[in-house]
Enzyme design. Structure first.
Site: not given
Ligand code: ACO
Length: 365
Positions: A251, A306
């Site tokens: 991320h 996710e």
């Protein structure tokens, strides 16, 4: 500021590009709050309708309700023109563009517009998903919340409470996340005094990419490609050695574990239908985190939202080809809240770019 003192940072990495009162994403500590409230608390005790109202208004409204909205016939007519094999994100983007044209949203964005576009999006996606299966659309049930109403419009029967609650939790977790690429796209668009439908359509385009919102269906593919937990380490090392990325990891902001992944893992653990898949995913996650730490010791790459989104969405019975578009449904609250916030103190977003092309020259005479 970059090394040459120009302030240039590729991908705007580390650049402070605005101020927001909507979400604080604390990447170092792995904390996420919406208007001050921790994400874990919102998932446990709130609903998506309450969270959306909180993002739009700043106030907690215990009796907030948000139902799916019926589709104008012109939008249905546009959806009917789409090929059944169309990507669901493309269909959602097209449907919302048609909706914006029919409704005629204009600057400045309002809370009513934010509610309207957020509540029509699930109806568009459900109508497209049914149409590609040769089924007619189903009118929304005004008594159901957005997540349950989406499942109802997909299947024609009310979901059980567990599925409705799990998808609602997923919607809360996906609602907002600071200046991510799609939200930034929405803010750029609204900053030109464009309209909220255009901003959301642009945001959907940005979210579609697998480096942003397209990852959860790829997480499913990835786990399918790993025959068993015993094969995982070799598979992961081979993938990294080819220069490919592990989906569901990494991320831009989080150097610590993504708190949204933790919240969704808890939700997934409560879903009986996803048990075996989840056990494999948890075991492979441990191996992946160990290998990634070895691979990039100076750049922590942890599990992102996710990874467990894939588990929750499978648990409620959604097909992987609807995962990215379902994420888009959830993010509508955040995109539209950012449009409202941008409009409150609007400055056109228009950064500088350094020219690196040829020196001035002339066409051959
Ligand atoms: N697998 C392997 N390597 C990775 C991964 C990953 N998942 N993520 C980052 N890296 C590596 C990159 O290859 C790069 O290595 P290099 O310096 O040797 O070239 C380094 O880490 C930095 O990569 P960047 O893209 O510059 O860093 P950033 O932190 O901005 O990347 C991103 C963020 C794009 C999300 C990345 O982690 C990624 O591609 N992850 C996989 C896709 C994914 O799961 N996306 C969903 C994100 S969550 C969301 O948007 C809702």
């Amino acid at each position: 500021m970059c090394a040459d003192g120009s302030g240039f940072s590729p991908g705007l990495k580390g650049v402070l590009a605005g101020e927001t009162g909507l979400a604080r994403v604390d990447g170092e500590r792995g904390r996420l709050v919406y208007r001050g409230y921790p994400i874990g608390e919102l998932v446990e005790r709130g609903t998506y309708a309450q969270v959306a109202a909180l993002l739009w208004t700043g106030a907690w409204s215990a009796d907030a309700h948000l139902a799916c909205a019926p589709l104008p016939s012109a939008v249905l007519a546009v959806l009917r023109q789409l090929p059944p094999e169309a990507n669901a994100m493309d269909a959602l983007r097209t449907g919302e563009s048609a909706w914006g044209t029919v409704v005629g949203t204009t600057w400045p964005p309002t809370i009513e517009q934010a509610r309207a576009v957020t509540s029509v999006a699930p109806s568009i996606l459900a109508a497209f998903a049914r149409q590609r299966d040769g089924l007619p659309p189903i009118d929304p049930d005004p008594d159901l919340g957005l997540a349950a109403g989406f499942l109802y419009q997909l299947r024609g029967e009310r979901p059980d409470d567990a599925a409705a609650r799990a998808l609602d939790a997923y919607f809360i977790v996906g609602a907002e996340h600071g200046f991510n690429a799609s939200t930034f796209a929405a803010r750029v668009i609204i900053s030109t005094h464009s309209d909220v439908a255009s901003a959301v359509v642009g945001a959907i385009g940005a979210l579609k990419g697998p480096w942003h919102g397209g990852a959860p269906s790829e997480v499913v593919d990835q786990l399918q490609q790993i025959p068993s937990v015993e094969d995982a380490e070799a598979w992961i090392r081979a993938t990294l050695a080819r220069g490919e990325r592990l989906m569901g990891f990494g991320h831009r902001v989080y150097r610590a574990y993504d708190p949204r992944a933790a919240a969704l893992r808890s939700v997934a653990e409560g879903q009986a239908s996803v048990g075996d898949w989840l056990a494999k995913a948890v075991a492979i996650e441990d191996i992946a985190l160990r290998v990634l730490e070895e691979w990039k010791p100076d750049y922590p790459i942890k599990t992102n939202v996710e990874y467990y989104a894939a588990a929750v969405l499978q648990g409620v019975g959604l097909p992987p080809n609807l995962f990215p578009a379902t994420f888009a449904l959830a993010r509508h609250a955040g995109w539209t809240a950012h449009c409202l916030e941008q409009a409150e103190a609007n400055v056109l977003i228009r950064p500088e770019v350094r020219y690196v092309g040829p020196e001035e020259r002339h066409l051959p005479s």
